[in-house]
Scaffold this active site. Structure first.
Site, PDB file in Angstrom:
ATOM      1  N   ASP A  21      15.877  21.058  12.151  1.00  0.00           N
ATOM      2  CA  ASP A  21      14.756  21.934  11.812  1.00  0.00           C
ATOM      3  C   ASP A  21      13.417  21.204  11.875  1.00  0.00           C
ATOM      4  OD1 ASP A  21      16.689  23.802  11.273  1.00  0.00           O
ATOM      5  OD2 ASP A  21      16.072  24.172   9.196  1.00  0.00           O
ATOM      6  N   ASP A  22      12.394  21.988  12.175  1.00  0.00           N
ATOM      7  CA  ASP A  22      10.981  21.641  11.958  1.00  0.00           C
ATOM      8  C   ASP A  22      10.291  20.926  13.116  1.00  0.00           C
ATOM      9  OD1 ASP A  22      11.562  22.730   9.524  1.00  0.00           O
ATOM     10  OD2 ASP A  22      11.298  20.892   8.368  1.00  0.00           O
ATOM     11  N   HIS A  78      11.838  29.243  14.189  1.00  0.00           N
ATOM     12  CA  HIS A  78      11.729  28.778  12.794  1.00  0.00           C
ATOM     13  C   HIS A  78      10.371  29.177  12.204  1.00  0.00           C
ATOM     14  CE1 HIS A  78      13.494  26.503   9.574  1.00  0.00           C
ATOM     15  NE2 HIS A  78      12.621  25.520   9.595  1.00  0.00           N
ATOM     16  N   HIS A 105       6.147  27.715   9.506  1.00  0.00           N
ATOM     17  CA  HIS A 105       7.109  27.289   8.481  1.00  0.00           C
ATOM     18  C   HIS A 105       6.866  28.028   7.156  1.00  0.00           C
ATOM     19  CE1 HIS A 105       9.608  24.374   6.107  1.00  0.00           C
ATOM     20  NE2 HIS A 105      10.282  24.383   7.246  1.00  0.00           N
ATOM     21  N   HIS A 146      16.897  17.262   9.833  1.00  0.00           N
ATOM     22  CA  HIS A 146      15.500  17.570  10.133  1.00  0.00           C
ATOM     23  C   HIS A 146      14.921  16.527  11.081  1.00  0.00           C
ATOM     24  CE1 HIS A 146      16.167  19.755   6.356  1.00  0.00           C
ATOM     25  NE2 HIS A 146      15.196  20.558   6.749  1.00  0.00           N
TER      26      HIS A 146
END
Length: 203
Positions: free
Chosen positions: A24-25, A75, A79, A173
């Protein structure tokens, strides 16, 4: 959470010795690129849930993810935490990221861009209803905790291995905050499960 959101994918039902790695991210320069190099060593594929703003800022890194055959997912653009965000703002932010994925990812066609993961795992049912019309919402059954600076990297590795099993969706992540722990845990995680006969696939 699983009982509240049974329509989300939490793990994959399979008899194969497969683990589904997710990140993620990103994309983030150097960090995402290090992840890609580690995955390549084990012929591993993964799913990257990308922030739209990061795709715009780091399009070359994003293209590396795509070119190496990994799956990418939405995503949100900024965020956003769904629980703290009005539905119209949240959905517009989701659509903004979706549009960027479509524009940036022309040669990598659906269903690979039809996955969504809510930041923080926090999303209202009203928001989920809208997103589920076009996307599968992907959660996880193993949260590595690599972002948590209060947990030692050794503990993160131990717990990640302990709770992962056939069909697990494991969350790491590729972010600045998680990078120190993730860079320690990921290669050791890959090595351990490779020795156990597991493969790593994208969703």
């Amino acid at each position: 959470m699983r009982a509240l959101y049974p329509d989300f994918l939490w793990r994959v039902e399979t008899n194969e010795k497969v683990i589904y790695l997710t990140f993620d991210d990103g994309p983030i320069p150097e960090i995402t690129e290090i992840v890609l190099e580690e995955l390549k060593k084990y012929q591993a594929k993964a799913t990257f849930f990308c922030i739209g703003d990061n795709i715009q800022k780091h399009s070359k890194v994003f293209q590396q993810v795509v070119n190496q055959g990994h799956t990418v997912g939405n995503h949100t653009f900024n965020h956003l935490k769904g629980w703290n965000t009005a539905d119209d703002i949240y959905i517009n932010n989701f659509v903004k990221c979706k549009d960027i994925l479509c524009q940036s990812n022309i040669e990598y066609q659906p269903p690979n861009i039809e996955y969504f993961r809510p930041p923080y795992g926090r999303i209202k049912k009203s928001q989920a209803v809208e997103i589920l019309k076009t996307h599968e919402i992907i959660m996880w059954d193993v949260l590595s905790g690599d972002y948590d600076q209060s947990i030692s990297k050794e503990t993160i590795l131990k717990k990640s291995i302990q709770y992962s099993e056939t069909g697990s969706i494991v969350l790491f992540h590729d972010s600045i905050k998680a990078s120190k722990n993730m860079m320690y845990v990921l290669p050791r995680f890959l090595d351990y499960f490779s020795e156990q006969g597991f493969t790593f696939k994208q969703l």
